[in-house]
Design an enzyme around this catalytic site. Structure first.
Site, PDB file in Angstrom:
ATOM      1  N   PHE A 203       0.820  -1.223   0.000  1.00 35.97           N
ATOM      2  CA  PHE A 203       0.000   0.000   0.000  1.00 35.97           C
ATOM      3  C   PHE A 203       0.850   1.269   0.000  1.00 35.97           C
ATOM      4  O   PHE A 203       0.324   2.353   0.196  1.00 35.97           O
ATOM      5  CB  PHE A 203      -0.930   0.008   1.217  1.00 35.97           C
ATOM      6  CG  PHE A 203      -1.867  -1.170   1.246  1.00 35.97           C
ATOM      7  CD1 PHE A 203      -3.018  -1.176   0.466  1.00 35.97           C
ATOM      8  CD2 PHE A 203      -1.592  -2.286   2.026  1.00 35.97           C
ATOM      9  CE1 PHE A 203      -3.879  -2.269   0.476  1.00 35.97           C
ATOM     10  CE2 PHE A 203      -2.448  -3.380   2.045  1.00 35.97           C
ATOM     11  CZ  PHE A 203      -3.597  -3.375   1.262  1.00 35.97           C
TER      12      PHE A 203
ATOM     13  N   CYS B  46      -0.324   3.204 -10.494  1.00 37.91           N
ATOM     14  CA  CYS B  46      -1.284   2.239  -9.927  1.00 37.91           C
ATOM     15  C   CYS B  46      -2.749   2.525 -10.248  1.00 37.91           C
ATOM     16  O   CYS B  46      -3.429   1.649 -10.797  1.00 37.91           O
ATOM     17  CB  CYS B  46      -1.107   2.176  -8.411  1.00 37.91           C
ATOM     18  SG  CYS B  46       0.472   1.457  -7.931  1.00 37.91           S
TER      19      CYS B  46
HETATM   20  N1  LIG Z   1       4.647   1.774  -7.542  1.00 40.97           N
HETATM   21  C1  LIG Z   1       3.751   1.820  -6.567  1.00 40.97           C
HETATM   22  O1  LIG Z   1       3.455   2.878  -5.993  1.00 40.97           O
HETATM   23  C2  LIG Z   1       3.070   0.554  -6.132  1.00 40.97           C
HETATM   24  C3  LIG Z   1       2.366   0.529  -4.917  1.00 40.97           C
HETATM   25  C4  LIG Z   1       1.744  -0.649  -4.520  1.00 40.97           C
HETATM   26  C5  LIG Z   1       1.784  -1.756  -5.337  1.00 40.97           C
HETATM   27  N2  LIG Z   1       2.446  -1.718  -6.534  1.00 40.97           N
HETATM   28  C6  LIG Z   1       2.493  -2.930  -7.347  1.00 40.97           C
HETATM   29  O2  LIG Z   1       3.768  -3.537  -7.177  1.00 40.97           O
HETATM   30  C7  LIG Z   1       4.205  -4.156  -8.397  1.00 40.97           C
HETATM   31  C8  LIG Z   1       5.557  -3.582  -8.817  1.00 40.97           C
HETATM   32  O3  LIG Z   1       5.384  -2.189  -9.066  1.00 40.97           O
HETATM   33  P1  LIG Z   1       6.634  -1.203  -9.227  1.00 40.97           P
HETATM   34  O4  LIG Z   1       6.071   0.177  -9.331  1.00 40.97           O
HETATM   35  O5  LIG Z   1       7.643  -1.499  -8.196  1.00 40.97           O
HETATM   36  O6  LIG Z   1       7.175  -1.675 -10.650  1.00 40.97           O
HETATM   37  P2  LIG Z   1       8.544  -1.260 -11.353  1.00 40.97           P
HETATM   38  O7  LIG Z   1       8.289  -1.322 -12.803  1.00 40.97           O
HETATM   39  O8  LIG Z   1       9.071   0.009 -10.744  1.00 40.97           O
HETATM   40  O9  LIG Z   1       9.574  -2.419 -10.926  1.00 40.97           O
HETATM   41  C9  LIG Z   1       9.454  -3.730 -11.303  1.00 40.97           C
HETATM   42  C10 LIG Z   1      10.855  -4.317 -11.450  1.00 40.97           C
HETATM   43  O10 LIG Z   1      10.755  -5.726 -11.676  1.00 40.97           O
HETATM   44  C11 LIG Z   1      11.780  -6.113 -12.575  1.00 40.97           C
HETATM   45  N3  LIG Z   1      11.480  -7.439 -13.095  1.00 40.97           N
HETATM   46  C12 LIG Z   1      10.538  -7.810 -13.993  1.00 40.97           C
HETATM   47  N4  LIG Z   1      10.563  -9.157 -14.184  1.00 40.97           N
HETATM   48  C13 LIG Z   1      11.525  -9.649 -13.363  1.00 40.97           C
HETATM   49  C14 LIG Z   1      12.023 -10.949 -13.105  1.00 40.97           C
HETATM   50  N5  LIG Z   1      11.533 -12.018 -13.694  1.00 40.97           N
HETATM   51  N6  LIG Z   1      13.041 -11.078 -12.224  1.00 40.97           N
HETATM   52  C15 LIG Z   1      13.564 -10.007 -11.602  1.00 40.97           C
HETATM   53  N7  LIG Z   1      13.125  -8.746 -11.806  1.00 40.97           N
HETATM   54  C16 LIG Z   1      12.110  -8.570 -12.670  1.00 40.97           C
HETATM   55  C17 LIG Z   1      11.819  -4.990 -13.567  1.00 40.97           C
HETATM   56  O11 LIG Z   1      13.007  -4.941 -14.296  1.00 40.97           O
HETATM   57  C18 LIG Z   1      11.638  -3.777 -12.637  1.00 40.97           C
HETATM   58  O12 LIG Z   1      12.890  -3.294 -12.193  1.00 40.97           O
HETATM   59  C19 LIG Z   1       3.079  -3.902  -9.400  1.00 40.97           C
HETATM   60  O13 LIG Z   1       2.210  -4.995  -9.381  1.00 40.97           O
HETATM   61  C20 LIG Z   1       2.377  -2.676  -8.838  1.00 40.97           C
HETATM   62  O14 LIG Z   1       1.020  -2.613  -9.222  1.00 40.97           O
HETATM   63  C21 LIG Z   1       3.098  -0.589  -6.939  1.00 40.97           C
END
Ligand SMILES: NC(=O)c1ccc[n+]([C@@H]2O[C@H](COP(=O)([O-])OP(=O)(O)OC[C@H]3O[C@@H](n4cnc5c(N)ncnc54)[C@H](O)[C@@H]3O)[C@@H](O)[C@H]2O)c1
Length: 430
Positions: free
Chosen positions: A148, A256
């Site tokens: 969150f 998000c």
């Molecule tokens: N950003 C936010 O504010 C937020 C808040 C809550 C939930 N989320 C959720 O969390 C998840 C991640 O979001 P984020 O913003 O951190 O994404 P992001 O794009 O910033 O980071 C994701 C990372 O995962 C890496 N990746 C992809 N496949 C991979 C694999 N097989 N092995 C290793 N690394 C891998 C990518 O290279 C990237 O660096 C999403 O589902 C998002 O909805 C995001």
């Protein structure tokens, strides 16, 4: 203390890895992008997130935080594996689970028996099952633990969560995951995986609804002559309503809300329920981008053709470098489509490592805020960076073709600007 792997070093994964190391765990974070891993191993933080660099440096210095290439290299030998990979919007609006499946496939062969795989990515109901199937291992557990955190205050939010939600089919796995967070003071909600996954979407959909509501109310205020600041203050004191998320703006966006609202509409639709209310929330938001564009158009005399717009703020909110689904960029797309020239400045976009976005190709990016308004017909403030409030507005006035400001975030001191001779328009206020 536990041995933890975190798969994905983005906003969620890197913050999760860093704060779990801060809590005393032994953490290895993995990514698929070699450059990212290399930079992290050199002590460079690839994203802008207040307080994150201190936590990462502390974890590395104390030998509790490592970065490796490839999920399997982190997961081998770990007691817990967090999945924090992207779940972007698919073409049909539903969440694209390809990265979650890929990550599960990569870690499956190396997981030690009794390991717990924890899904932190935002995923539709039923995804815990899908991860179990992708893993194909009956000797490991899968648990849902939605995140969150808010970008811009991710470290604070992780260390001071409002609640921790754990969705598990096996009580034993839920309790083991709960102990990872035992140093944090927060209500712990242990539930089934479907409810846990739904809590995340419901929370984001509700917050988006609050913003769409207050944006629509701001538009009403403009036509009836009320002041949204007074209105939201009067509403916020009601404990059933609260003050949070009652600030109007150019529309909500970010990494998000847009994808999660559409995913929830799609989840409901697939299950035979038409979530008309949430479709309305999204429609109000799209209209808000148009409404903000119209305000800028009006400010330059009714046509954007050939006009120069100085935009302050490109990121979707302040204190982040994240441009994903930024309202500012949606408004800029509209301005450019109507023939305007856009000069833009953002506090983080001057950072050489900031991510690129296709809209930026149509923007003349300036290295300082004054250059962005030089020769512009109007200044549009589209992200609420605090820095913008403290600039020299006499200088701004001298640089603009016309002393006109559209403050899409109600950020600036309108009374002071008007005293200085600016034409000032904001959101939901006279
Ligand atoms: N950003 C936010 O504010 C937020 C808040 C809550 C939930 N989320 C959720 O969390 C998840 C991640 O979001 P984020 O913003 O951190 O994404 P992001 O794009 O910033 O980071 C994701 C990372 O995962 C890496 N990746 C992809 N496949 C991979 C694999 N097989 N092995 C290793 N690394 C891998 C990518 O290279 C990237 O660096 C999403 O589902 C998002 O909805 C995001």
């Amino acid at each position: 203390m536990s041995t933890i792997a975190v798969v994905g070093t983005g906003y969620v994964g890197l913050t999760t890895g860093a704060y779990l190391a801060h809590l005393g765990h032994d953490v290895t974070c993995a990514d698929v992008v070699p450059e990212k891993v290399e930079r992290l191993n050199n002590g460079e933080i690839p994203i802008v997130e207040p307080g994150l660099d201190e936590l990462v440096h502390e974890g590395r210095r104390e030998g509790r935080l490592k970065f490796v290439l490839g999920a399997a290299n982190a997961a081998a030998g770990a007691e817990f594996v967090f999945l924090a990979v992207p779940t972007p919007q698919g073409e049909d609006g539903a969440a694209d689970l390809r990265y979650v499946k890929e990550a599960a496939g990569q870690i499956s062969p190396v997981l030690q028996p009794n390991a717990v795989v924890i899904n932190k990515s935002t995923v539709p109901v039923g995804s815990a099952r899908m991860v179990e199937e992708a893993l194909g291992r009956s000797d490991v557990f899968v648990v849902s633990n939605p995140e969150f955190l808010r970008e811009g205050s991710a470290v604070y939010d992780c260390l001071n969560p409002d609640r921790i939600v754990i969705g598990a089919r096996h009580q034993e796995a839920a309790v083991r995951v709960g102990t990872l967070f035992q140093k944090l003071q927060a209500p712990l909600i242990i539930t089934d995986p479907a409810s846990s996954e739904t809590i995340k979407y419901a929370s984001n959909a509700f917050l988006a609804t609050k913003i769409s509501f207050i944006n629509a109310m701001a538009n009403v205020c403009e036509v009836v002559g009320a002041d949204i600041r007074e209105v939201s203050l009067g509403m916020g004191y009601d404990k059933r309503i609260g003050f949070e998320f009652l600030k109007p703006g150019p529309g909500w966006g970010g990494s998000c809300f847009p994808k999660d609202t559409k995913a929830l509409i799609s989840i409901a639709e697939d299950a035979g329920y038409d979530f008309a209310m949430l479709r309305g929330v999204v429609a109000v938001n799209d209209a808000q981008y148009d409404y903000t564009t119209a305000k800028i158009r009006d400010a330059v005399g009714g046509s954007l053709q050939g006009k120069t717009i100085g935009v302050w703020g490109l990121t979707f909110k302040a204190n982040t470098d994240d441009l994903r689904d930024s309202p500012s960029l949606y408004v800029i797309d509209r301005l450019v489509a109507e023939g305007a020239v856009v000069k833009g400045y953002d506090v983080t976009q001057t950072n050489a490592h900031a991510p690129k976005h296709p809209t930026l190709d149509s923007v003349q990016i300036e290295a300082d805020p004054y250059a962005a308004v030089e020769g512009a017909d109007v200044l549009a403030v589209l992200t609420e960076w605090d820095e913008f409030r403290w600039l020299d507005f006499e200088k701004v006035k001298g640089l603009l073709n016309e002393p006109t400001v559209v403050d899409g975030r109600n950020l600036l001191d309108g009374a002071q600007l008007r005293r200085k001779g600016f034409t000032y328009r904001c959101v939901g206020r006279p």
